[in-house]
Design a protein around this motif. Structure first.
Motif, short mmCIF file in Angstrom:
data_model
loop_
_atom_site.label_atom_id
_atom_site.label_comp_id
_atom_site.label_asym_id
_atom_site.label_seq_id
_atom_site.Cartn_x
_atom_site.Cartn_y
_atom_site.Cartn_z
N LYS A 317 -48.90 8.84 14.32
CA LYS A 317 -50.00 8.34 15.17
C LYS A 317 -51.36 8.42 14.49
CE LYS A 317 -47.46 9.62 19.39
NZ LYS A 317 -47.52 10.17 20.75
N ASP A 319 -52.95 5.98 13.60
CA ASP A 319 -53.76 4.87 14.13
C ASP A 319 -54.69 5.35 15.24
OD1 ASP A 319 -51.10 5.23 15.34
OD2 ASP A 319 -51.73 3.70 16.77
N SER A 341 -48.20 5.87 10.71
CA SER A 341 -48.15 5.41 12.10
C SER A 341 -46.86 4.63 12.30
CB SER A 341 -49.35 4.53 12.44
OG SER A 341 -49.17 3.91 13.71
#
Length: 381
Positions: A317, A319, A341
């Motif tokens: 994650k 992002d 990600s």
């Protein structure tokens, strides 16, 4: 005579501060568990105690506050984010005149909803029955004797004894079936070992993105959702990276204070993790509680005997955190952490390269397959 109240889906949550820390994170997690179980959160009651009350866990004053919250919000179930003893659960239900469940029962209910494979359903039923067996003692007094009358009275066994015997027989049968399934799994595992296939298991805190990463690497289409315990049954696929053959397994997510009954019941499935050559420990890097989540996963891994299996931390994650894809190395020259990600695909190439490197080091193979090709394997569940 005590009859258990009916259950419902409008819940009042109870979270007490007993000095364990991270109260807000624990409460947030409880809310997610309740929503995952299909209930609605009507009210939250919090408090602080030095130690649980032996009779009511929360104390008489706090129980009165819980009752007022129930009536104000027309709730029909109370959920404690703690483990309740059978006597405490019975006493609370008498005081509140509603169904009261604890954290263990809540997680068991979610597992029962999520189980899809035959083995998964057997494992959940076993955990539920073993949890129920502790609740047959002193909690359900309406089970103490068989109902009788003229012509029906006699020296027969008490209803409670009958229930214990039937429950014990069912538990024995479930354990026997699970042993047979585990034997079949060991045969498949030995076949993989003979073919020099690298066995990799995805582990991590629930909702860290394991299934999303599994799908991104294998295009398997496994169920993934933004909820706790979206994946319950283990799924495996073969993946070719850098000319090396890898079997990647997606396993059930772990959680803080995972009930021991569940760990015991799912030991056969988690055996895939114990026997793995490498663990990809998926971490939700956007979570403020990620360090505690990493510790919770490592505690369960130690409990099932997988503490010594090599790990690569997958910092998922990125992002959401605006971090860059990267690989971090340890002082010994081993890959320690990969930043990626799974949702956007950033950094996946770095993880594939890491897997290829581990496979090459493990088996010293130089196969010529193209990176990224996937063959479907039968589910390991």
């Amino acid at each position: 005579m005590f009859e258990r109240p009916a259950s419902g889906e409008r819940a009042v949550l109870v979270q007490l501060d007993l000095g364990q820390g991270a109260i807000e994170e624990r409460l947030s997690e409880l809310k997610l568990l309740v929503l995952s179980a299909g209930a609605s959160v009507e009210a939250v009651v919090q408090g602080k105690r030095a130690a649980p009350d032996p009779k009511l866990f929360a104390g008489s004053g706090k129980v009165q506050e819980i009752g007022e919250a129930m009536r104000a919000h027309e709730a029909d179930i109370v959920i404690f984010n703690h483990a309740l003893s059978p006597a405490q659960q019975r006493n609370l239900e008498r005081e509140l005149a509603c169904m009261v469940i604890d954290r263990t029962a809540l997680i068991l209910d979610i597992f029962a909803q999520r189980a899809r494979s035959h083995e998964g359903k057997l494992q959940v039923e076993l955990a539920q029955l073993e949890h129920l067996s502790t609740r047959l003692v002193r909690g359900w007094t309406h089970l103490e004797r068989q109902k009788g009358g003229i012509g029906l009275r006699g020296p027969g066994e008490k209803q409670l004894e009958t229930d214990r015997r039937l429950l014990g027989n069912r538990v024995k049968m479930l354990k026997s079936r699970l042993v047979q399934i585990e034997k079949q799994r060991k045969v498949r595992r030995r076949a993989r070992e003979r073919r020099d296939v690298l066995s990799v298991s995805l582990v991590g805190y629930t909702n860290a993105g394991k299934s999303t990463l599994f799908n991104a690497l294998t295009k398997a289409g496994a169920y993934a959702a933004d909820q706790l315990f979206a994946t319950l049954d283990t799924t495996s696929r073969r993946l070719y990276v850098g000319g090396a053959s890898v079997v990647l397994s997606d396993t059930v997510g772990f959680i803080r204070d995972l009930p021991h009954a569940l760990v015991a019941a799912f030991r056969a499935t988690l055996e895939e993790t114990v026997q793995a050559d490498l663990l990809l420990h998926v971490v939700d890097s956007a979570s403020e509680d990620r360090d505690a989540q990493i510790d919770a996963v490592n505690e369960v891994l130690a409990e099932i005997g997988a503490a010594d299996v090599p790990q690569i931390l997958v910092w998922n994650k990125i992002d959401l955190t605006r971090a860059e894809p990267a690989v971090e190395w340890s002082d010994c020259g081993n890959i320690r952490r990969v930043f990626l990600s799974a949702r956007t695909g950033e950094g996946l190439d770095l993880l594939r390269e890491a897997l290829a490197e581990v496979a090459q080091q493990t088996f010293h193979e130089d196969a010529g397959r193209e990176s990224g090709t996937v063959d479907e394997l039968p589910s390991q569940s």
